[in-house]
Scaffold this motif. Structure first.
Motif, PDB file in Angstrom:
ATOM      1  N   ASN A   1       0.959  -1.329  -0.025  1.00 56.82           N
ATOM      2  CA  ASN A   1      -0.057   0.082  -0.015  1.00 56.82           C
ATOM      3  C   ASN A   1       0.913   1.404   0.148  1.00 56.82           C
TER       4      ASN A   1
ATOM      5  N   HIS B 112      -5.216   2.676   2.488  1.00 57.38           N
ATOM      6  CA  HIS B 112      -5.094   1.557   3.479  1.00 57.38           C
ATOM      7  C   HIS B 112      -3.657   1.315   4.133  1.00 57.38           C
TER       8      HIS B 112
ATOM      9  N   LYS C 134      -7.395  -0.719  -3.977  1.00 56.61           N
ATOM     10  CA  LYS C 134      -7.812  -2.170  -3.453  1.00 56.61           C
ATOM     11  C   LYS C 134      -6.889  -2.467  -2.407  1.00 56.61           C
ATOM     12  N   GLY C 135      -7.386  -3.519  -1.780  1.00 55.31           N
ATOM     13  CA  GLY C 135      -6.654  -3.852  -0.604  1.00 55.31           C
ATOM     14  C   GLY C 135      -5.124  -4.675  -0.706  1.00 55.31           C
ATOM     15  N   SER C 136      -5.086  -5.396  -1.999  1.00 54.45           N
ATOM     16  CA  SER C 136      -4.055  -5.998  -2.569  1.00 54.45           C
ATOM     17  C   SER C 136      -2.915  -4.840  -2.688  1.00 54.45           C
TER      18      SER C 136
ATOM     19  N   GLU D  38       2.773  -8.952   6.093  1.00 49.93           N
ATOM     20  CA  GLU D  38       1.420  -9.094   5.962  1.00 49.93           C
ATOM     21  C   GLU D  38       1.121 -10.541   6.677  1.00 49.93           C
TER      22      GLU D  38
ATOM     23  N   THR E 234      -2.686 -10.207  12.922  1.00 53.67           N
ATOM     24  CA  THR E 234      -3.795 -10.264  12.117  1.00 53.67           C
ATOM     25  C   THR E 234      -5.371 -10.744  12.747  1.00 53.67           C
TER      26      THR E 234
ATOM     27  N   TYR F 179      -8.553  -8.982  13.301  1.00 52.32           N
ATOM     28  CA  TYR F 179      -8.202  -7.974  12.010  1.00 52.32           C
ATOM     29  C   TYR F 179      -7.027  -7.588  11.894  1.00 52.32           C
ATOM     30  N   ASN F 180      -6.421  -7.556  10.877  1.00 53.01           N
ATOM     31  CA  ASN F 180      -5.149  -7.015  10.284  1.00 53.01           C
ATOM     32  C   ASN F 180      -4.874  -5.572  11.238  1.00 53.01           C
TER      33      ASN F 180
ATOM     34  N   SER G 190      -6.765  -4.180   7.179  1.00 51.67           N
ATOM     35  CA  SER G 190      -7.432  -5.031   6.301  1.00 51.67           C
ATOM     36  C   SER G 190      -8.448  -5.826   6.867  1.00 51.67           C
ATOM     37  N   PRO G 191      -9.900  -5.178   7.026  1.00 55.63           N
ATOM     38  CA  PRO G 191     -10.241  -3.972   6.296  1.00 55.63           C
ATOM     39  C   PRO G 191      -9.849  -2.620   6.907  1.00 55.63           C
TER      40      PRO G 191
END
Length: 367
Positions: free
Chosen positions: A225, A231, A252-254, A274, A304, A307-308, A312-313
């Motif tokens: 990102n 993000h 996008k999150g990717s 990640e 993570t 959640y991350n 993410s999200p």
């Protein structure tokens, strides 16, 4: 005989008078009951102004809510889990360890926005929520989108703005809507405290003291990102510099795909992996050994679950991410015991007290 007839006539007249009065009283009572019922109906709803400025009629007491997507789901779960009648997306395997099973078993509706948009309106309508709530950044079409969804569902549909810097206001707005402010005020105050500390650190740091950070995502660690990405806000929020500069921002999150040559040119001081797989790749594969961060052992795995931490999200999970990354990069300024911060955050936001073993596992390779 005449006396009997006269008496009967008098009794008949008395009966007619009584009956007439009773009928009149009954009609009056019915009329008053109708008015009272009508007045009560009016009191059962109220007008709520959402973050898009839309005035929406909602029940006076909201007992059932449905999220429009994953971002809304996280925020609503932290504020009022027992009001949820369904999920936009299932909880991940990592999340299930920290989420009560009864919430995992809620029906799925899908989501209204995004590349995975697949809202099941029939399932949503069947759950009969009092309101549908969308939470996130303001989109140009938000008014039109909410009006359209509301017309299709026949259910009050509301938008509440949420970004990294206004989360305290997000929880206040939710408290106003749901009519229960004790917990939402606690969440708001917590977010305010975290953001205030981060702001103070940013102001204190000289430019030469700002650490450069690369976020390694994707199977090969070459998705990231970039600077300015929605993000990647946590990196800049704590006072660091995003190493991925001069590349296109992918929403996008990717994220954006970069090359090893670019990474070597950037030479980030810290690398945040990640996942465990990416962490092991970076710390063992020869192609990464030319990077200063790898040589100096400054590669860390982002927690993570559920959640991350970095987004993410990109929702309220970033509040604990700010504390984790801030403490990692600037321990003298943040002065936190991150295990204690994790326990406090999880109890308040995720409604669970993690064990010491869970915290150790969560922070593996992260400190």
């Amino acid at each position: 005989m005449k006396k009997k007839t006269h008496a009967l006539l008098i009794l008949g007249l008395i009966f007619l008078v009584i009956t007439g009065c009773t009928g009149k009283n009954t009609q009056t009572a019915d009329s008053e009951n109708t008015k009272a019922s009508s007045s009560q109906d009016k009191k059962e709803t109220r007008i709520f102004t959402d973050s898009a400025g839309r005035k929406v009629e909602v029940p006076n007491e909201i007992k059932k809510i449905a999220p429009s997507g994953p971002l809304a789901q996280i925020v609503l779960y932290t504020s009022s889990p027992d009001l949820l009648v369904g999920l936009a997306s299932p909880f991940s395997e990592d999340a299930k360890e920290f989420i009560d099973k009864k919430y995992q078993e809620l029906p799925e509706f899908g989501q209204f926005y995004g590349k995975n948009a697949s809202l099941n309106m029939e399932a949503l309508s069947a759950a009969d929520p009092d309101v549908v709530i969308d939470i996130g950044e303001v989109k140009q079409s938000v008014e039109e989108d909410m009006d359209k969804l509301q017309d299709q569902l026949g259910i009050p549909t509301l938008f509440i703005e949420a970004n990294l810097d206004n989360l305290p206001d997000t929880y206040k707005k939710l408290g106003e809507l749901l009519g229960e402010t004790k917990h939402t005020d606690q969440l708001s105050q917590y977010c305010e405290k975290v953001l205030t500390q981060a702001q103070a650190v940013r102001k204190k740091l000289k430019d030469s003291e700002r650490k450069s950070v690369y976020y390694a995502a994707g199977n090969a660690g070459l998705n990231t990102n970039a600077e300015g990405s929605f993000h990647a806000q946590v990196i800049e929020e704590v006072g660091a510099k995003n190493a991925a500069i001069g590349v296109d921002i992918v929403s996008k999150g990717s994220g954006t795909v970069v090359s090893m040559e670019q990474l070597i040119q950037w030479q980030p001081e810290y690398i945040l992996a990640e996942s465990k797989n990416v962490y092991e790749l970076i710390t063992t594969d020869d192609s990464w050994k030319e990077l200063t961060a790898v040589k100096e052992g400054k590669v860390y795995q982002v927690p993570t679950a559920p959640y991350n931490f970095l987004g993410s999200p990109p929702s309220v999970n970033r509040m604990i991410g700010i504390q984790w990354l801030g403490q990692l990069l600037y321990p003298n300024e943040y002065q936190l015991t991150i295990a204690t911060s994790v326990e406090e955050f999880y109890k308040l936001f995720y409604h669970v007290k993690p064990t010491s073993q869970q915290i150790d596992s969560l922070l593996e390779n992260a400190q």
